[in-house]
Design an enzyme around this catalytic site. Structure first.
Site, PDB file in Angstrom:
ATOM      1  CG  HIS A 400      40.003 -15.411  10.552  1.00 55.26           C
ATOM      2  ND1 HIS A 400      39.666 -15.460  11.840  1.00 55.26           N
ATOM      3  CD2 HIS A 400      39.070 -14.788   9.916  1.00 55.26           C
ATOM      4  CE1 HIS A 400      38.537 -14.753  11.809  1.00 55.26           C
ATOM      5  NE2 HIS A 400      38.111 -14.383  10.553  1.00 55.26           N
ATOM      6  CD  GLU A 401      39.172 -13.786   6.145  1.00 59.66           C
ATOM      7  OE1 GLU A 401      38.049 -14.284   5.604  1.00 59.66           O
ATOM      8  OE2 GLU A 401      39.365 -12.879   6.890  1.00 59.66           O
ATOM      9  CG  HIS A 404      34.928 -16.752   7.402  1.00 60.07           C
ATOM     10  ND1 HIS A 404      34.280 -16.706   8.326  1.00 60.07           N
ATOM     11  CD2 HIS A 404      35.881 -15.625   7.768  1.00 60.07           C
ATOM     12  CE1 HIS A 404      34.326 -15.669   9.327  1.00 60.07           C
ATOM     13  NE2 HIS A 404      35.293 -15.133   9.168  1.00 60.07           N
ATOM     14  CG  HIS A 407      30.565 -21.772   8.133  1.00 66.30           C
ATOM     15  ND1 HIS A 407      30.186 -20.866   9.029  1.00 66.30           N
ATOM     16  CD2 HIS A 407      29.453 -22.522   8.250  1.00 66.30           C
ATOM     17  CE1 HIS A 407      29.212 -20.873   9.590  1.00 66.30           C
ATOM     18  NE2 HIS A 407      28.571 -21.762   8.830  1.00 66.30           N
TER      19      HIS A 407
HETATM   20 ZN   LIG Z   1      36.133 -13.438  10.193  1.00 65.16          ZN
END
Ligand SMILES: [Zn+2]
Length: 616
Positions: A400-401, A404, A407
């Site tokens: 998940h992290e 980010h 991105h």
């Molecule tokens: Zn998040």
């Protein structure tokens, strides 16, 4: 003034027990600054830039060249501040007892307010130029094009900006704008009395927020019920106090909306990012028509746990137990395989990152809890604070992290600084898409049915938490703000009644799906996000969008991967709703929400097929 630039900390919260201290599992802050004197020198540079910027006052409209020079200087200074701030925050969070880190963070705070003061003239002066003159200047100097979106965003504020005197009054009242939030935070974090419970092994446990989150998962149903009764019982004693702080925060939102000529609090808040209100309404409509899917999940949960009368306190115990451990190396290897459908460039960038110490993995005394990705430092690289505890949850958080982080990386590479800092509306798409790809991969490599059920169950629980729960919060926020916007009162008891009605509807209390005890309806008083109104809906819209993206990418639909990567690279070069739409997902239509529900049903079909095989 509209808040155009913000620093996002994108995180989840969890608590891990063990800790280790090893360089390879620690991030390398020297990539930001090699020595304290290098930070000092950069801070001095920033002060000089703020000084030079003052000469721009009254000159923005002089010529296109002057406008560009002034905007360049403004964003150069902002970029430098972000790097200084990133270092200070990371240093503080890796060891909160280190006075050096705390002091640096305070100095960064002073720099932030000097930067804000030193640049406060920009937006009013740009607005005063008017759209016509700004257009003329833009057409005279092609190099101003990178500021096109920024200038449009400033211009949008014109119909919601008051006279100089009016703005001054609003700014003065800004000092007390967050009174309700401050009281709520200090009371619930520090001074609110917490319940103590006695566990079956004789030990006593304090039910603060983390105690509640820990003990509500235990296997013993009696303990879970005790935890809920005591925790919410303690909370209920302050129903009216906490109701008053929330009511005052909502009144603040309404005052801010109405003085700026918005019809209601919701449209004012969504206009910050120019998100159409139709997105919010569609989400709530779709989640309501999708409640049978949630009920199917809850019934399945009851069956797998062997509980005929599922209660609200039964929702947090894991469906299947797993003792498997996942080291940081395993988390990296799994994530790398999982993101293969995103293509070579994405995989390559991620592999590169793994070798360069972006991450602080393990819990340590005095290290900040939870997890986040810090992507403020443009042209350096993102940093990730984790509290890896070798659980599968930790792997999912890692993926998940890193969603980010990638991105941030892709946006920073493709965009000038001014257009790089993507909005939260897009942010959680990149992270949850990686979680979905991780699940696909885990199902592929699982060796037993039990393992498969474990991953599928974890995905379902995730969807309950990020989609249904957040959408229910969004509905609660919409309904309560409407009452406040109309000038009607709302007591703590009334908030509990409204929340309880929603809870019963969402969890199927009348249909006998989950029994909701009235005491637990005081849960609204436990959600700090309500003090940041109309924020959490973005978790639900993001996970719906990423569901559609991930499906299309895994099925290798033509152009799907490219459109998705284009969205990540687009950063903040346009309004977030428009960017997502351009990538093929219109969040004001039912399609993404229906895709999420279909996905959830597919997961349940798989679990049912697996359990039928075992004769459950
Ligand atoms: Zn998040």
């Amino acid at each position: 003034m509209r808040r155009i630039f913000g620093i996002l900390l994108l995180g989840l919260t969890f608590h891990g027990p063990a800790w280790a201290d090893d360089g390879q599992y620690r991030w390398n802050l020297a990539d930001l600054y090699s020595s304290p004197s290098a930070w000092d020198a950069d801070a001095k540079e920033l002060s000089d830039e703020i000084g030079s910027l003052q000469a721009c006052q009254g000159q923005l409209g002089d010529s296109a060249t002057r406008l560009k020079a002034c905007l360049d200087l403004n964003f150069e200074a902002t970029k430098r501040f972000y790097r200084l701030f990133a270092f200070a925050l990371l240093r503080r969070d890796q060891d909160t007892s280190d006075t050096g880190g705390n002091e640096l963070l305070q100095r960064a705070g002073v720099l932030r307010s000097r930067l804000n003061q030193g640049t406060a003239f920009l937006q009013p002066e740009l607005l005063a130029l008017g759209p016509k003159q700004v257009q003329t200047l833009l057409s005279e100097e092609p190099a101003l094009a990178i500021y096109g979106h920024y200038l449009d965003n400033v211009e949008r504020a014109s119909s919601h900006t008051l006279t100089k005197e009016g703005e001054g009054v609003i700014a003065a009242f800004g000092l007390i704008d967050n009174t309700a939030d401050s009281v709520y935070t200090i009371f619930t974090n520090a001074e609110m009395p917490r319940a103590m419970i006695k566990l079956p092994d004789g030990t006593e446990a304090r039910l603060d927020d983390s105690g509640y989150e820990q003990y509500r998962q235990v296997e013993s149903r009696d303990v879970r019920k005790l935890v809920f009764d005591e925790f919410w019982g303690a909370q209920k004693k302050f129903e009216e106090t906490l109701g008053t702080t929330l009511y005052k925060a909502m009144q603040r939102d309404w005052v801010n909306a109405s003085v700026r000529h918005y019809p209601d609090s919701l449209s004012a808040k969504l206009d910050d990012d120019k998100v159409p209100v139709a997105v919010y309404q569609t989400l709530i409509e779709q989640v309501n028509s999708g409640l049978p899917t949630l009920h199917r999940y809850l019934r399945l949960r009851a069956r797998l746990l062997g509980i005929p009368d599922l209660h609200y306190y039964d929702l947090y115990s894991p469906l299947v137990h797993s003792d498997r451990k996942y080291s940081p190396e395993v988390a990296e290897a799994l994530t790398l395989k999982a993101v293969e459908p995103l293509g070579e460039v994405y995989v390559h960038e991620m592999r590169e990152a793994f070798g360069h110490r972006w991450v602080d993995f393990y819990p340590r005394p005095h290290k900040t809890s939870g997890g986040y990705m810090m992507g403020a430092a443009y042209n350096v690289h993102p940093y990730l604070l984790l509290n890896h505890d070798d659980s599968y949850e930790s792997v999912s958080t890692f993926a998940h992290e890193f969603g980010h982080a990638m991105h941030t990386r892709l946006a920073d590479e493709a965009q000038p600084f001014v257009n790089s800092k993507y909005s939260i509306f897009v942010a959680e798409i990149a992270s949850t898409c990686n979680e979905e790809l991780l699940l696909e991969h885990m199902l592929k490599v699982s060796k037993s049915d039990d393992e498969r059920i474990f991953y599928l169950g974890s995905a379902l629980e995730n969807l309950r938490g990020t989609f249904f729960r957040q959408a229910m919060f969004a509905e609660f926020e919409r309904d309560t703000h409407q009452i406040v916007d109309r000038g009607e009162p709302l007591s703590g008891a009334a908030l509990t009644r409204l929340y309880g009605d929603l809870l019963k509807r969402y969890y199927g209390d009348p249909e006998g799906v989950v029994k909701i005890d009235d005491l637990y309806a005081v849960e609204w008083s436990f959600i700090p996000h309500f003090y940041n109104a109309f924020y959490v809906y973005q978790y639900a819209t993001s996970v719906a969008a990423s569901s559609l993206f991930a499906d299309a990418i895994v099925q290798r639909k033509s152009g799907a991967r490219e459109r998705y990567l284009e969205l990540l690279r687009a950063g903040n070069s346009d309004y977030p709703y428009e960017l997502v739409k351009k990538a093929g997902v219109d969040l004001a239509t039912p399609a993404p929400y229906q895709s999420l529900l279909a996905r959830m049903n597919r997961i349940m079909d798989q679990i049912e097929a697996l359990t039928a095989k075992r004769g459950h």
